[in-house]
Design a protein around this motif. Sequence first.
Motif, PDB file in Angstrom:
ATOM      1  N   ASP A  14      28.552  29.655  44.024  1.00 50.26           N
ATOM      2  CA  ASP A  14      29.237  30.583  44.679  1.00 50.26           C
ATOM      3  C   ASP A  14      28.479  32.249  44.831  1.00 50.26           C
ATOM      4  N   GLU A  15      28.586  32.707  45.840  1.00 46.47           N
ATOM      5  CA  GLU A  15      27.728  34.137  45.953  1.00 46.47           C
ATOM      6  C   GLU A  15      28.621  35.265  45.286  1.00 46.47           C
ATOM      7  N   TRP A  16      29.941  34.804  45.107  1.00 46.31           N
ATOM      8  CA  TRP A  16      30.739  35.797  44.559  1.00 46.31           C
ATOM      9  C   TRP A  16      30.507  36.180  43.137  1.00 46.31           C
ATOM     10  N   PHE A  17      29.845  35.210  42.283  1.00 43.97           N
ATOM     11  CA  PHE A  17      29.491  35.601  41.181  1.00 43.97           C
ATOM     12  C   PHE A  17      29.272  36.822  40.560  1.00 43.97           C
ATOM     13  N   PHE A  20      32.110  39.492  40.361  1.00 47.15           N
ATOM     14  CA  PHE A  20      33.214  39.503  39.285  1.00 47.15           C
ATOM     15  C   PHE A  20      32.408  39.236  37.944  1.00 47.15           C
ATOM     16  N   LEU A  23      32.411  41.675  34.973  1.00 49.40           N
ATOM     17  CA  LEU A  23      33.738  42.219  34.465  1.00 49.40           C
ATOM     18  C   LEU A  23      34.481  40.927  33.957  1.00 49.40           C
ATOM     19  N   PHE A  24      34.152  39.816  34.222  1.00 52.48           N
ATOM     20  CA  PHE A  24      34.734  38.811  33.574  1.00 52.48           C
ATOM     21  C   PHE A  24      34.312  38.624  32.068  1.00 52.48           C
ATOM     22  N   LEU A  26      34.250  40.766  30.010  1.00 57.96           N
ATOM     23  CA  LEU A  26      35.093  41.831  29.094  1.00 57.96           C
ATOM     24  C   LEU A  26      36.196  41.091  28.681  1.00 57.96           C
ATOM     25  N   ILE A  27      36.723  40.400  29.487  1.00 53.61           N
ATOM     26  CA  ILE A  27      38.217  39.693  29.483  1.00 53.61           C
ATOM     27  C   ILE A  27      38.358  38.884  28.215  1.00 53.61           C
ATOM     28  N   VAL A  30      38.372  41.264  25.284  1.00 49.93           N
ATOM     29  CA  VAL A  30      39.434  42.169  25.136  1.00 49.93           C
ATOM     30  C   VAL A  30      40.851  41.375  24.659  1.00 49.93           C
TER      31      VAL A  30
END
Lengths: 90, 210
Positions: A14-17, A20, A23-24, A26-27, A30
């Motif tokens: 996926d080109e959306w990698f 996000f 940021l992913f 960090l999750i 946390v």
Amino acid sequence: MLLEQIIPLAIAQDEWFWLFGGLFCLIPLVWFIVGILLCIWVYRDAERRGMNGVLWLIIVLIAGIIGLIIYLIVRKDKGSGQAAPPPPPS
Amino acid sequence: MTLVEEIISLFNFIGSLVCHRRPDRTLWIGGHYLPVCARDTGAFVGLLLGYVMLLFLRRKEAKGPPNLYVSLIMMLPLWVDSFGQLFGLWTSTNYLRLITGLLFGVALAPMLVYALSLSPLKGRIPLIRKIEPETAVLDNKNSWFDAKALCISIALSVILFTAIIAVTGSEFPLFYWTLSIPIIAGIVWHFFVLPPLLLIVALRKLFRKK
């Protein structure tokens, strides 16, 4: 090794990698810190109430929020776990 | 690729970051697979339902946690179902995954908001600030979200469950969007917005002290 396998796979899928992906990262960090803080609190609270802190720490580690709810239900009231005060001098 | 396909691709990608999205465990609604599996669909829809219930049914003056017994009853089925399947005791079904996820999500929302209000970050997180109790004390038995409110939540979960299984397999795209938009909103809020916000607020507090 694992990262090398995961990242190219994600890009290929996926080109959306890149939108996000950063940021992913960090999750988990946390939520991991929140989990550790929760376990420390349960251990210290259980010890303060005269309960087995290590046992409750393990239960909360395994069962997560369900373990925490069970702990809150069964924990002793404050003070009941402390030793009885010494008798007054006669 | 059309815009709609682009959006569905984005939804699927966001879903794949937090869920396995196995086709046999994901609901097919409105001509597409939902962004997350049946259990996660239940959990994220349930969480949103939980927040809505909080708006109307929380006892503002109470300080104690949500009713622990009913919360436990609502959360245990997901845990039992997941572990039973993990250890090969039985194979769950999508409907079972959906209802256990829904009950878990609805009970989790008040627990999460209450837990946030207990932390030193109290009152600093937007949106959460509006629904958290004014003062939260863990030893107080006065339930902030009582058994009656949780029972109403169970009833609404069952109604929602019936509605979702009624539209499962349908080809009408509206059903896909009606479910996938709240799911994606739930994922983005709980995984992409809330953790960084917690981190920023905690870091600000840390540096201010110094």
